[in-house]
Write a protein that holds these residues in place. Structure first.
Motif, PDB file in Angstrom:
ATOM      1  N   TYR A 295       0.853  -1.194   0.000  1.00 30.43           N
ATOM      2  CA  TYR A 295       0.000   0.000   0.000  1.00 30.43           C
ATOM      3  C   TYR A 295       0.886   1.241   0.000  1.00 30.43           C
ATOM      4  O   TYR A 295       2.021   1.225   0.483  1.00 30.43           O
ATOM      5  N   GLU A 296       0.335   2.316  -0.550  1.00 31.79           N
ATOM      6  CA  GLU A 296       1.127   3.526  -0.758  1.00 31.79           C
ATOM      7  C   GLU A 296       0.324   4.758  -0.328  1.00 31.79           C
ATOM      8  O   GLU A 296      -0.858   4.894  -0.656  1.00 31.79           O
TER       9      GLU A 296
ATOM     10  N   SER B 297       0.877   9.212   0.431  1.00 28.42           N
ATOM     11  CA  SER B 297       1.738  10.370   0.197  1.00 28.42           C
ATOM     12  C   SER B 297       1.494  11.414   1.267  1.00 28.42           C
ATOM     13  O   SER B 297       0.382  11.550   1.789  1.00 28.42           O
TER      14      SER B 297
ATOM     15  N   THR C 225       6.582   9.934  -0.382  1.00 25.07           N
ATOM     16  CA  THR C 225       5.745   8.748  -0.557  1.00 25.07           C
ATOM     17  C   THR C 225       6.098   7.725   0.515  1.00 25.07           C
ATOM     18  O   THR C 225       7.281   7.480   0.790  1.00 25.07           O
TER      19      THR C 225
ATOM     20  N   ILE D  93       5.564   3.793   1.612  1.00 22.13           N
ATOM     21  CA  ILE D  93       5.181   2.486   1.082  1.00 22.13           C
ATOM     22  C   ILE D  93       5.351   1.430   2.175  1.00 22.13           C
ATOM     23  O   ILE D  93       6.374   1.393   2.861  1.00 22.13           O
TER      24      ILE D  93
END
Length: 304
Positions: free
Chosen positions: A287-288, A290, A295, A297
């Motif tokens: 999943y990512e 920001s 960012t 991760i």
């Protein structure tokens, strides 16, 4: 006349009259006498001892030590009073999933004792489930947990202290099947694991909250999740003021999941085929998020 009255008073004193009342008017004078006797009876009512050593066994049978000279006992259960002649009483037939305040007093024909100190009875069925979750002390939002299908919450105990006491007052709310625990309350605790006992109208359940020091987004149920065939995987995130970007790995596509109100839902139609060849495998999905230009991760592990 005065001499006659004086002579009468002297005579009365000689024959032992101790109390003289003189009534007079213009024409007559009356006298009377009475003797007062003081009681020497110093007997006081016998005060019964308050019932003590009150216990309750695993079968919810209440018992206490006999009180000398008592012929019966009154058991006060909330606003109900029950009279018994024995020194035990079976509480198991009472309605379950309630709190009861219990007091006992001893009585006989002439006297009664004081009520004993209040003893709380927690007559709840056990919900055979423990929920393990995480919360970051760096979070800026309250802790949220979805508790669907358990009924209303009567109370939550932390360290066995009722939440309506000064020490634990108002640290939680429950609305629309979502439990929220105050951020200020949780952040005041040291990092580590804490057990919260949740009393529902359907039974009692344990919720374990592990306090961590994350500064980035995290799933409150931890990274390892269980999936049942045919059921979606639902994960609540604490996004820590970040923005969700998406999932990746194992062929997952944008139509295979949704992310709304900090809740990630991964469709079973995406996960079920991945377990067909090897039901014991670990499925890793990234999943990512920001935050600004950065960012973040990380990944989830989904098991059967």
């Amino acid at each position: 006349m005065k001499k006659a009255l004086l002579s009468l008073l002297i005579l009365m004193s000689l024959i032992g009259c101790t109390n003289v009342t003189t009534l007079s008017n213009d024409s007559t004078t009356n006298t009377s006498s009475s003797t007062t006797t003081l009681s020497t009876d110093t007997t006081l009512p016998i005060v019964l001892a308050t019932p003590s050593n009150i216990t309750m066994n695993e079968s919810y049978v209440l018992s206490w030590d006999p009180v000398d000279l008592a012929t019966s006992y009154l058991i006060k259960i909330n606003d109900q009073v029950i009279s018994v002649s024995e020194t035990s009483y079976d509480l198991s037939t009472m309605e379950h999933n309630h709190f009861y305040d219990i007091q006992i007093k001893a009585i006989n024909q002439n006297n009664e004792s004081l009520y004993s100190e209040i003893m709380e009875l927690q007559l709840f069925d056990t919900i055979d489930e423990t929920i393990n979750t995480y919360y970051s002390i760096n979070s800026t939002s309250d802790y949220y947990l979805d508790l669907i299908g358990y009924g209303d919450i009567l109370d939550i105990r932390y360290n066995h202290i009722p939440s309506d006491t000064d020490e634990n007052s108002s640290f939680w709310e429950f609305e629309d099947d979502i439990l929220s625990i105050n951020q200020e309350f949780l952040s005041s605790l040291p990092v580590g694991g804490y057990l919260f006992i949740v009393y529902f109208t359907t039974g009692v359940m344990s919720v374990e909250i592990t306090l961590i020091e994350n500064t980035g987004p995290y799933p409150i149920y931890g990274q390892t999740l269980k999936q049942v065939m045919g059921e979606d995987v639902v994960i609540r995130f604490d996004i820590m003021n970040c923005e969700f970007i998406g999932l990746s790995g194992n062929g997952i596509e944008g139509t295979d999941y949704t992310f709304e109100n900090n809740i990630l839902t991964i469709n079973s139609s995406c996960l079920d085929p991945l377990f067909l060849d090897n039901p014991t495998r670990n499925i890793i999905i990234g999943y990512e998020f920001s935050v600004g230009e950065d960012t973040i991760i990380s990944f989830l592990i989904i098991q059967r």
